[in-house]
Write an enzyme that holds these catalytic residues in place. Structure first.
Site, mmCIF file in Angstrom:
data_model
loop_
_atom_site.group_PDB
_atom_site.id
_atom_site.type_symbol
_atom_site.label_atom_id
_atom_site.label_comp_id
_atom_site.label_asym_id
_atom_site.label_seq_id
_atom_site.Cartn_x
_atom_site.Cartn_y
_atom_site.Cartn_z
ATOM 1 N N ILE A 167 -1.932 -10.465 0.071
ATOM 2 C CA ILE A 167 -0.582 -10.492 -0.029
ATOM 3 C C ILE A 167 0.064 -9.297 0.670
ATOM 4 C CG2 ILE A 167 1.150 -10.837 -2.010
ATOM 5 C CD1 ILE A 167 -1.134 -12.977 -1.574
ATOM 6 N N GLU A 168 -0.580 -8.159 0.542
ATOM 7 C CA GLU A 168 0.199 -6.912 0.878
ATOM 8 C C GLU A 168 0.292 -6.842 2.629
ATOM 9 O OE1 GLU A 168 1.675 -4.659 -0.326
ATOM 10 O OE2 GLU A 168 1.199 -4.572 -2.403
ATOM 11 N N SER A 169 -1.138 -7.288 3.317
ATOM 12 C CA SER A 169 -0.996 -7.080 4.768
ATOM 13 C C SER A 169 -1.603 -7.968 5.216
ATOM 14 C CB SER A 169 -1.843 -5.519 4.779
ATOM 15 O OG SER A 169 -3.110 -5.693 4.432
ATOM 16 N N TYR A 186 5.935 -11.601 -6.211
ATOM 17 C CA TYR A 186 4.371 -11.081 -5.860
ATOM 18 C C TYR A 186 3.456 -11.235 -6.587
ATOM 19 C CZ TYR A 186 1.834 -6.476 -4.848
ATOM 20 O OH TYR A 186 0.586 -5.815 -4.364
#
Length: 318
Positions: A147-149, A253
């Site tokens: 999800i982040e990168s 998120y």
């Protein structure tokens, strides 16, 4: 050409490290690992609503820590496919939110995104899973870099966040990540993973709730603290779903992570195929006793220099 600093750890792919170590006369080397083409375990269990913590609820009060670790090790080795090991470690409650279904639909409609992400994840995911498991954290956390990168160790955002775990400079320094002209610990797979898990453990201790901890990781602990306190004053629930004033990005998120966890739990349910990742180490950690050029290492190991850089992404120079 710049060279690796002598006080930094160096990462090499396991299968190519053996020849270099043999030539150097090193005394120890990790035991042989299963080939990367190992078959996946049969069956894909659906994601449980909540997985109990075997260390927390046990009838044998005098069970030793060594026994617990032995059982965990045995369970770990039951899985030839790393995804099976991840599924077995799920322990976060299912999030009842329409946003989860929305993000599941996006992943379903973009299988090429998943394929690319998995291709990158295979370099780093074993190490991340191992570290999450050692700390007894929910295995959903190992999917957070998706999800982040999207498992890009050199990802960089407009907010100056960098690396697999997307640390901004100030938070990175708080959690011990060095940043200079030569090296950026936010891009270092091992250093940034340790820092991210330290931060998440701290947030979980603060909120006693993994979904709130994840929300705080995204938008800041102060924001989540204020919203929890506001709901408490109003006599409202204080779980993640009840915090209506969260930033839009944060509202999406946690559901996005839960959507990813659901898909990994049972890809066939969503009409998807996720390539297997062997449940074996992809790289080894070597501490050099002097400066060495990555180009030289690549030649000595007969390894593509681009791949060597991909498992040494913290270094900004050769």
């Amino acid at each position: 050409m710049a060279a690796i600093r002598s006080n930094k750890a160096h990462l090499f792919k396991f299968s190519l490290l053996a020849a270099l170590l043999g030539a150097a006369g090193c005394a120890s080397f990790p035991q042989t690992v299963t080939p990367e083409g190992a078959a996946a375990t049969a069956g894909q269990p659906t994601r449980p609503t909540k997985r109990s913590n075997p260390a927390a609820a046990t009838s044998a009060a005098d069970q030793t820590a060594a026994d617990d670790q032995g059982d965990q090790l045995l369970d770990t080795h039951l899985h030839a496919d790393l995804w099976g090991r991840i599924r077995a470690g799920y322990s976060m409650p299912v999030l009842d939110s329409p946003l989860v279904a929305r993000h599941e639909k996006w992943f379903i409609n973009n299988p090429e995104y998943l394929d690319s992400m998995v291709g990158r994840a295979r370099l780093y995911l074993y190490y991340i899973v191992d570290e999450v498991e050692k700390r007894g954290m929910p295995m959903e956390i190992a999917l957070l870099p998706a999800i982040e990168s999207a498992y890009k160790p050199q990802a960089y955002s407009r907010a100056r966040a960098a690396g697999l775990w997307q640390f901004i400079p100030s938070t990175g320094r708080i959690y011990g990540l060095e940043m200079n002209w030569w090296y950026d610990g936010r891009n270092d797979v091992m250093a940034s993973t340790g820092a991210a898990l330290d931060y998440l453990e701290k947030l979980h201790g603060q909120f006693n709730d993994w979904q709130l901890a994840l929300a705080a990781y995204n938008c800041g602990e102060g924001k989540v603290e204020r919203l929890v306190a506001e709901n408490r004053r109003k006599g409202l629930p204080t779980d993640f779903s009840a915090l209506q004033k969260l930033p839009r990005e944060t509202k999406n998120y946690v559901p996005k992570l839960m959507a990813m966890a659901n898909i990994i739990a049972d890809p066939a349910k969503y009409g998807l195929q996720i390539a297997a990742i062997p449940n074996t180490e992809y790289f080894a950690r070597i501490v050099t006793d002097g400066q060495i050029d990555l180009g030289v290492v690549a030649r000595l190991t007969d390894m593509p220099v681009d791949e060597l850089f991909m498992i040494n992404p913290g270094y900004q120079r050769w």
